[in-house]
Design a protein around this motif. Structure first.
Motif, PDB file in Angstrom:
ATOM      1  N   ILE A  88     -26.401  41.376 113.164  1.00 43.02           N
ATOM      2  CA  ILE A  88     -27.549  40.855 112.415  1.00 43.02           C
ATOM      3  C   ILE A  88     -28.631  41.925 112.299  1.00 43.02           C
ATOM      4  CG2 ILE A  88     -29.410  39.154 112.441  1.00 43.02           C
ATOM      5  CD1 ILE A  88     -27.428  37.231 113.805  1.00 43.02           C
ATOM      6  N   VAL A  89     -28.910  42.607 113.383  1.00 48.24           N
ATOM      7  CA  VAL A  89     -29.932  43.662 113.351  1.00 48.24           C
ATOM      8  C   VAL A  89     -29.475  44.826 112.469  1.00 48.24           C
ATOM      9  CG1 VAL A  89     -31.153  45.363 114.772  1.00 48.24           C
ATOM     10  CG2 VAL A  89     -30.932  43.025 115.565  1.00 48.24           C
ATOM     11  N   GLY A  90     -28.188  45.155 112.498  1.00 45.42           N
ATOM     12  CA  GLY A  90     -27.667  46.220 111.649  1.00 45.42           C
ATOM     13  C   GLY A  90     -27.793  45.896 110.175  1.00 45.42           C
ATOM     14  N   VAL A  91     -27.414  44.682 109.795  1.00 38.87           N
ATOM     15  CA  VAL A  91     -27.563  44.251 108.401  1.00 38.87           C
ATOM     16  C   VAL A  91     -29.037  44.188 108.025  1.00 38.87           C
ATOM     17  CG1 VAL A  91     -27.225  42.290 106.842  1.00 38.87           C
ATOM     18  CG2 VAL A  91     -25.371  43.027 108.330  1.00 38.87           C
ATOM     19  N   ASP A  92     -29.870  43.725 108.956  1.00 40.08           N
ATOM     20  CA  ASP A  92     -31.311  43.632 108.750  1.00 40.08           C
ATOM     21  C   ASP A  92     -31.898  45.015 108.447  1.00 40.08           C
ATOM     22  OD1 ASP A  92     -33.724  42.230 108.723  1.00 40.08           O
ATOM     23  OD2 ASP A  92     -34.084  42.581 110.853  1.00 40.08           O
ATOM     24  N   ASN A  93     -31.534  46.016 109.239  1.00 43.70           N
ATOM     25  CA  ASN A  93     -32.045  47.379 109.019  1.00 43.70           C
ATOM     26  C   ASN A  93     -31.474  48.025 107.768  1.00 43.70           C
ATOM     27  OD1 ASN A  93     -33.855  47.621 111.106  1.00 43.70           O
ATOM     28  ND2 ASN A  93     -32.328  48.327 112.554  1.00 43.70           N
ATOM     29  N   THR A  94     -30.207  47.784 107.485  1.00 48.19           N
ATOM     30  CA  THR A  94     -29.601  48.360 106.282  1.00 48.19           C
ATOM     31  C   THR A  94     -30.254  47.796 105.023  1.00 48.19           C
ATOM     32  OG1 THR A  94     -27.505  48.632 107.447  1.00 48.19           O
ATOM     33  CG2 THR A  94     -27.448  48.702 105.037  1.00 48.19           C
ATOM     34  N   ALA A  95     -30.386  46.482 104.969  1.00 48.14           N
ATOM     35  CA  ALA A  95     -31.026  45.858 103.807  1.00 48.14           C
ATOM     36  C   ALA A  95     -32.491  46.267 103.711  1.00 48.14           C
ATOM     37  CB  ALA A  95     -30.900  44.341 103.900  1.00 48.14           C
ATOM     38  N   GLY A  96     -33.168  46.327 104.850  1.00 45.32           N
ATOM     39  CA  GLY A  96     -34.566  46.752 104.840  1.00 45.32           C
ATOM     40  C   GLY A  96     -34.734  48.179 104.367  1.00 45.32           C
ATOM     41  N   GLY A  97     -33.805  49.050 104.728  1.00 47.78           N
ATOM     42  CA  GLY A  97     -33.878  50.443 104.272  1.00 47.78           C
ATOM     43  C   GLY A  97     -33.677  50.573 102.782  1.00 47.78           C
ATOM     44  N   ILE A  98     -32.686  49.870 102.259  1.00 44.43           N
ATOM     45  CA  ILE A  98     -32.420  49.931 100.812  1.00 44.43           C
ATOM     46  C   ILE A  98     -33.583  49.337 100.027  1.00 44.43           C
ATOM     47  CG2 ILE A  98     -30.928  49.043  98.984  1.00 44.43           C
ATOM     48  CD1 ILE A  98     -28.610  49.234 101.067  1.00 44.43           C
ATOM     49  N   LEU A 107     -38.343  49.810  96.744  1.00 39.72           N
ATOM     50  CA  LEU A 107     -39.625  49.173  96.460  1.00 39.72           C
ATOM     51  C   LEU A 107     -40.779  50.171  96.537  1.00 39.72           C
ATOM     52  CD1 LEU A 107     -41.003  46.414  95.912  1.00 39.72           C
ATOM     53  CD2 LEU A 107     -41.269  46.204  98.391  1.00 39.72           C
ATOM     54  N   SER A 108     -40.769  51.029  97.550  1.00 37.18           N
ATOM     55  CA  SER A 108     -41.880  51.968  97.700  1.00 37.18           C
ATOM     56  C   SER A 108     -41.931  52.978  96.557  1.00 37.18           C
ATOM     57  CB  SER A 108     -41.782  52.687  99.043  1.00 37.18           C
ATOM     58  OG  SER A 108     -40.633  53.507  99.082  1.00 37.18           O
ATOM     59  N   VAL A 109     -40.783  53.494  96.154  1.00 37.87           N
ATOM     60  CA  VAL A 109     -40.762  54.454  95.047  1.00 37.87           C
ATOM     61  C   VAL A 109     -41.152  53.769  93.740  1.00 37.87           C
ATOM     62  CG1 VAL A 109     -39.257  55.939  93.677  1.00 37.87           C
ATOM     63  CG2 VAL A 109     -39.140  56.004  96.159  1.00 37.87           C
ATOM     64  N   TYR A 110     -40.677  52.548  93.525  1.00 38.82           N
ATOM     65  CA  TYR A 110     -41.039  51.811  92.306  1.00 38.82           C
ATOM     66  C   TYR A 110     -42.551  51.569  92.243  1.00 38.82           C
ATOM     67  CZ  TYR A 110     -41.662  47.990  89.043  1.00 38.82           C
ATOM     68  OH  TYR A 110     -42.114  47.210  88.017  1.00 38.82           O
ATOM     69  N   ILE A 111     -43.125  51.113  93.353  1.00 40.62           N
ATOM     70  CA  ILE A 111     -44.571  50.838  93.369  1.00 40.62           C
ATOM     71  C   ILE A 111     -45.359  52.129  93.150  1.00 40.62           C
ATOM     72  CG2 ILE A 111     -46.480  50.129  94.859  1.00 40.62           C
ATOM     73  CD1 ILE A 111     -44.585  48.058  96.087  1.00 40.62           C
ATOM     74  N   ALA A 112     -44.960  53.216  93.804  1.00 39.91           N
ATOM     75  CA  ALA A 112     -45.683  54.483  93.651  1.00 39.91           C
ATOM     76  C   ALA A 112     -45.591  55.014  92.224  1.00 39.91           C
ATOM     77  CB  ALA A 112     -45.146  55.512  94.638  1.00 39.91           C
ATOM     78  N   SER A 169     -38.760  47.177 108.938  1.00 38.91           N
ATOM     79  CA  SER A 169     -37.818  48.169 108.424  1.00 38.91           C
ATOM     80  C   SER A 169     -38.077  48.459 106.950  1.00 38.91           C
ATOM     81  CB  SER A 169     -36.374  47.724 108.652  1.00 38.91           C
ATOM     82  OG  SER A 169     -36.073  46.572 107.905  1.00 38.91           O
ATOM     83  N   ILE A 170     -38.478  47.462 106.178  1.00 34.44           N
ATOM     84  CA  ILE A 170     -38.814  47.702 104.769  1.00 34.44           C
ATOM     85  C   ILE A 170     -39.950  48.716 104.675  1.00 34.44           C
ATOM     86  CG2 ILE A 170     -39.949  46.678 102.748  1.00 34.44           C
ATOM     87  CD1 ILE A 170     -38.303  44.191 103.192  1.00 34.44           C
ATOM     88  N   PHE A 171     -41.004  48.498 105.435  1.00 30.48           N
ATOM     89  CA  PHE A 171     -42.166  49.366 105.317  1.00 30.48           C
ATOM     90  C   PHE A 171     -41.977  50.715 106.003  1.00 30.48           C
ATOM     91  CE2 PHE A 171     -44.207  45.206 104.551  1.00 30.48           C
ATOM     92  CZ  PHE A 171     -44.554  45.463 103.241  1.00 30.48           C
ATOM     93  N   SER A 172     -41.244  50.761 107.100  1.00 29.59           N
ATOM     94  CA  SER A 172     -41.048  52.059 107.746  1.00 29.59           C
ATOM     95  C   SER A 172     -40.077  52.933 106.961  1.00 29.59           C
ATOM     96  CB  SER A 172     -40.569  51.878 109.182  1.00 29.59           C
ATOM     97  OG  SER A 172     -39.315  51.244 109.217  1.00 29.59           O
ATOM     98  N   PHE A 173     -39.040  52.352 106.389  1.00 27.80           N
ATOM     99  CA  PHE A 173     -38.120  53.152 105.571  1.00 27.80           C
ATOM    100  C   PHE A 173     -38.752  53.525 104.237  1.00 27.80           C
ATOM    101  CE2 PHE A 173     -34.670  51.044 108.124  1.00 27.80           C
ATOM    102  CZ  PHE A 173     -34.264  52.200 108.764  1.00 27.80           C
ATOM    103  N   GLY A 174     -39.672  52.718 103.748  1.00 30.95           N
ATOM    104  CA  GLY A 174     -40.342  53.014 102.488  1.00 30.95           C
ATOM    105  C   GLY A 174     -41.223  54.236 102.553  1.00 30.95           C
ATOM    106  N   THR A 175     -41.786  54.516 103.709  1.00 29.28           N
ATOM    107  CA  THR A 175     -42.667  55.676 103.815  1.00 29.28           C
ATOM    108  C   THR A 175     -41.899  56.987 103.704  1.00 29.28           C
ATOM    109  OG1 THR A 175     -42.527  55.659 106.236  1.00 29.28           O
ATOM    110  CG2 THR A 175     -44.353  54.459 105.230  1.00 29.28           C
TER     111      THR A 175
END
Length: 150
Positions: free
Chosen positions: A4-14, A19-24, A77-83
């Motif tokens: 669950i944590v692995g899928v959570d981090n993988t999805a959060g990274g993608i 999302l971060s590049v699109y917003i920027a 993970s979404i926000f840390s991978f986005g940076t």
């Protein structure tokens, strides 16, 4: 739990990097909701994408309900991978093409040793030491053609 944590981090990274590049990019070209277009959008998005609060909440809520751990871990993970994506985007815009391999190696070394927070500052300080302040900065690409890489 590991799956669950692995899928959570993988999805959060993608999702986080996309999302971060699109917003920027959207904020840079058109503007974002009530904010006007800005050349400084990428660093501002990076400053907004902060994973620290969610990490602190996860540490206290995992005893109450494990599902909060998954939700806030996904948020973190979404926000840390986005940076990272935005940092590399800014990094590649600042460093001239002839020095990118050396600068990326320095960035990754300092990023591994000290963490992701101080590495852009250190690379920026090194890049500023090569800047020629006697020449006028007309195009914004003040380093191109005048830097001797290590």
């Amino acid at each position: 739990i590991q799956s669950i944590v692995g899928v959570d981090n993988t999805a959060g990274g993608i999702i986080g990097r996309t999302l971060s590049v699109y917003i920027a990019e959207r904020w840079t070209s058109v503007g974002l909701i009530c904010l006007p277009a800005s050349r400084r959008a990428a660093p501002l998005v990076q400053a907004i994408f902060v994973a620290f609060p969610s990490t602190m909440f996860v540490q206290h809520l995992y005893l109450i309900d494990i599902n909060w751990n998954y939700v806030l871990g996904f948020y973190g993970s979404i926000f840390s991978f986005g940076t990272y994506a935005i940092c590399m985007n800014v990094f590649l815009r600042v460093i001239p093409p002839t020095c990118r391999a050396t600068a990326t190696a320095i960035y990754n070394t300092f990023g591994s040793i000290f963490g992701d927070a101080p590495a852009p500052y250190v690379v920026g300080a090194i890049a500023e030491s090569f800047r020629d302040y006697s020449a006028p900065d007309q195009s914004g690409d003040h380093l191109a053609g005048r830097v001797q890489c290590m």
